[in-house]
Write a protein that holds these residues in place. Structure first.
Motif, mmCIF file in Angstrom:
data_model
loop_
_atom_site.group_PDB
_atom_site.id
_atom_site.type_symbol
_atom_site.label_atom_id
_atom_site.label_comp_id
_atom_site.label_asym_id
_atom_site.label_seq_id
_atom_site.Cartn_x
_atom_site.Cartn_y
_atom_site.Cartn_z
ATOM 1 N N THR A 121 8.735 1.515 4.125
ATOM 2 C CA THR A 121 8.647 2.766 4.878
ATOM 3 C C THR A 121 7.195 2.981 5.284
ATOM 4 O O THR A 121 6.310 2.203 4.932
ATOM 5 C CB THR A 121 9.113 3.966 4.018
ATOM 6 N N ASP A 122 6.940 4.075 6.022
ATOM 7 C CA ASP A 122 5.571 4.408 6.389
ATOM 8 C C ASP A 122 4.740 4.727 5.156
ATOM 9 O O ASP A 122 3.515 4.612 5.180
ATOM 10 C CB ASP A 122 5.548 5.597 7.349
ATOM 11 N N GLN A 123 5.396 5.159 4.082
ATOM 12 C CA GLN A 123 4.683 5.476 2.845
ATOM 13 C C GLN A 123 4.558 4.262 1.924
ATOM 14 O O GLN A 123 3.714 4.253 1.036
ATOM 15 C CB GLN A 123 5.382 6.613 2.100
ATOM 16 N N HIS A 124 5.423 3.277 2.107
ATOM 17 C CA HIS A 124 5.395 2.050 1.307
ATOM 18 C C HIS A 124 5.184 0.890 2.283
ATOM 19 O O HIS A 124 6.148 0.336 2.815
ATOM 20 C CB HIS A 124 6.707 1.851 0.534
ATOM 21 N N THR A 137 -3.363 10.252 -0.605
ATOM 22 C CA THR A 137 -3.489 9.373 -1.765
ATOM 23 C C THR A 137 -3.113 7.956 -1.369
ATOM 24 O O THR A 137 -2.231 7.734 -0.526
ATOM 25 C CB THR A 137 -2.597 9.827 -2.936
ATOM 26 N N LEU A 138 -3.804 6.991 -1.978
ATOM 27 C CA LEU A 138 -3.571 5.570 -1.724
ATOM 28 C C LEU A 138 -3.467 4.841 -3.058
ATOM 29 O O LEU A 138 -4.202 5.137 -3.999
ATOM 30 C CB LEU A 138 -4.716 4.971 -0.905
ATOM 31 N N GLN A 139 -2.558 3.886 -3.127
ATOM 32 C CA GLN A 139 -2.444 3.029 -4.306
ATOM 33 C C GLN A 139 -1.947 1.662 -3.875
ATOM 34 O O GLN A 139 -1.085 1.551 -2.994
ATOM 35 C CB GLN A 139 -1.483 3.635 -5.339
ATOM 36 N N LEU A 140 -2.486 0.615 -4.487
ATOM 37 C CA LEU A 140 -2.041 -0.750 -4.233
ATOM 38 C C LEU A 140 -1.119 -1.200 -5.366
ATOM 39 O O LEU A 140 -1.403 -0.942 -6.534
ATOM 40 C CB LEU A 140 -3.235 -1.699 -4.151
ATOM 41 N N VAL A 141 -0.051 -1.879 -4.998
ATOM 42 C CA VAL A 141 0.873 -2.448 -5.977
ATOM 43 C C VAL A 141 1.207 -3.857 -5.528
ATOM 44 O O VAL A 141 1.568 -4.086 -4.366
ATOM 45 C CB VAL A 141 2.175 -1.619 -6.102
ATOM 46 N N LEU A 142 1.093 -4.807 -6.430
ATOM 47 C CA LEU A 142 1.455 -6.185 -6.114
ATOM 48 C C LEU A 142 2.954 -6.370 -6.338
ATOM 49 O O LEU A 142 3.515 -5.844 -7.302
ATOM 50 C CB LEU A 142 0.664 -7.145 -7.006
ATOM 51 N N PRO A 174 3.438 -4.151 -14.294
ATOM 52 C CA PRO A 174 3.003 -3.943 -12.916
ATOM 53 C C PRO A 174 1.507 -4.165 -12.730
ATOM 54 O O PRO A 174 0.700 -3.780 -13.581
ATOM 55 C CB PRO A 174 3.369 -2.474 -12.651
ATOM 56 N N VAL A 175 1.147 -4.810 -11.626
ATOM 57 C CA VAL A 175 -0.257 -4.980 -11.244
ATOM 58 C C VAL A 175 -0.515 -3.943 -10.159
ATOM 59 O O VAL A 175 -0.079 -4.098 -9.021
ATOM 60 C CB VAL A 175 -0.530 -6.413 -10.741
ATOM 61 N N MET A 176 -1.203 -2.872 -10.539
ATOM 62 C CA MET A 176 -1.399 -1.741 -9.635
ATOM 63 C C MET A 176 -2.828 -1.244 -9.749
ATOM 64 O O MET A 176 -3.458 -1.346 -10.798
ATOM 65 C CB MET A 176 -0.418 -0.619 -9.967
ATOM 66 N N SER A 177 -3.320 -0.713 -8.636
ATOM 67 C CA SER A 177 -4.657 -0.126 -8.639
ATOM 68 C C SER A 177 -4.577 1.295 -9.159
ATOM 69 O O SER A 177 -3.487 1.857 -9.345
ATOM 70 C CB SER A 177 -5.225 -0.117 -7.213
ATOM 71 N N GLU A 178 -5.746 1.890 -9.345
ATOM 72 C CA GLU A 178 -5.754 3.332 -9.579
ATOM 73 C C GLU A 178 -5.267 4.014 -8.302
ATOM 74 O O GLU A 178 -5.336 3.443 -7.206
ATOM 75 C CB GLU A 178 -7.147 3.824 -9.953
ATOM 76 N N ARG A 179 -4.791 5.211 -8.440
ATOM 77 C CA ARG A 179 -4.384 6.020 -7.295
ATOM 78 C C ARG A 179 -5.574 6.889 -6.902
ATOM 79 O O ARG A 179 -6.123 7.604 -7.730
ATOM 80 C CB ARG A 179 -3.183 6.882 -7.687
ATOM 81 N N LEU A 181 0.852 -1.185 0.000
ATOM 82 C CA LEU A 181 0.000 0.000 0.000
ATOM 83 C C LEU A 181 0.890 1.238 0.000
ATOM 84 O O LEU A 181 1.687 1.427 0.917
ATOM 85 C CB LEU A 181 -0.914 -0.002 1.230
ATOM 86 N N LEU A 182 0.741 2.054 -1.024
ATOM 87 C CA LEU A 182 1.525 3.276 -1.157
ATOM 88 C C LEU A 182 0.673 4.452 -0.676
ATOM 89 O O LEU A 182 -0.425 4.691 -1.206
ATOM 90 C CB LEU A 182 1.947 3.495 -2.611
ATOM 91 N N VAL A 183 1.164 5.146 0.338
ATOM 92 C CA VAL A 183 0.439 6.257 0.955
ATOM 93 C C VAL A 183 1.165 7.557 0.611
ATOM 94 O O VAL A 183 2.329 7.731 0.972
ATOM 95 C CB VAL A 183 0.348 6.086 2.487
ATOM 96 N N ASP A 184 0.484 8.428 -0.098
ATOM 97 C CA ASP A 184 1.056 9.731 -0.482
ATOM 98 C C ASP A 184 2.346 9.568 -1.278
ATOM 99 O O ASP A 184 3.324 10.288 -1.063
ATOM 100 C CB ASP A 184 1.283 10.617 0.754
ATOM 101 N N VAL A 185 2.346 8.619 -2.188
ATOM 102 C CA VAL A 185 3.507 8.366 -3.059
ATOM 103 C C VAL A 185 3.140 8.811 -4.470
ATOM 104 O O VAL A 185 2.183 8.308 -5.057
ATOM 105 C CB VAL A 185 3.907 6.882 -3.042
#
Length: 201
Positions: free
Chosen positions: A151-154, A174-179, A190-195, A135-139
């Motif tokens: 990290t706290d953002q990753h 902002t939030l985004q999922l990345v496998l 990459p398998v990623m969600s929308e941001r 989970l990517l937070v504010d990336v």
């Protein structure tokens, strides 16, 4: 005039509330095209036609302008180190089950991960067609050809977790999922969600 028993009426009402999609690794999800996002307990009419980032007006259901996508480097199959990146199956997708772009949420924020077309495996497990969530937070930018940092953002979910509850400072995030594969490297492609952007109260 034909009468209908109360039991029959209840059965008819409940028949319209069944989730048409089977659980995927303990979660419910759409067929992979984002055309419907019913979760447990939601009727088949709820969410129909709601694509990623769409909502039903102001408030908790989500609204607002689309969130700009993250800047992601072009994925390559073979890294200079000789590492061969895991291939993502065609049509694989990852998405937020319970969040939409523009939603207003309260702390702690529950985030449920959805996955279609792949399986979940813990970090360190090399099995084709699987990965684990990040989970990517504010990336705003990340490298598709390097291990995702811890990290706290990753945030890593290397034990195969499919949801998290986290506390975020009030305001927009902002939030985004990345496998990632067994070594936390995104797949090719990459398998990623929308941001998405959520507003934390």
């Amino acid at each position: 005039m034909k009468t209908v028993s109360m039991a029959t009426l209840v059965a008819l009402a409940l028949s319209g509330c069944a989730n048409p999609y089977p659980p995927q690794h303990g979660r419910y999800g759409p067929p992979g095209d984002g055309s419907a996002m019913p979760g447990p307990g939601m009727g088949t009419g709820m969410g129909m036609g709601m694509g990623p980032g769409m909502g039903m007006g102001p408030g908790p259901m989500g609204s607002g302008p689309p969130t700009p996508p993250a800047q992601v480097s072009a994925s390559v199959q073979h890294l200079p180190s000789g590492y061969h990146k895991a291939a993502a199956p065609a049509g694989a997708s990852v998405y937020f089950v319970n969040l939409r772009n523009g939603m207003v949420v309260n702390n702690p924020v529950r985030v449920v991960f959805g996955l279609s077309g792949m399986g979940v495996a813990p970090a360190g497990v090399d099995k084709p067609g699987t990965g684990h969530h990040h989970l990517l937070v504010d990336v705003a930018a990340w490298d598709a050809n390097a291990p995702l940092p811890a990290t706290d953002q990753h945030r890593h979910f290397g034990m195969g977790q499919t949801e998290v509850t986290l506390t975020l400072p009030p305001g927009p995030h902002t939030l985004q999922l990345v496998l990632g594969d067994q070594n936390h490297i995104p797949h090719h492609q990459p398998v990623m969600s929308e941001r998405i952007t959520v507003q934390v109260r």
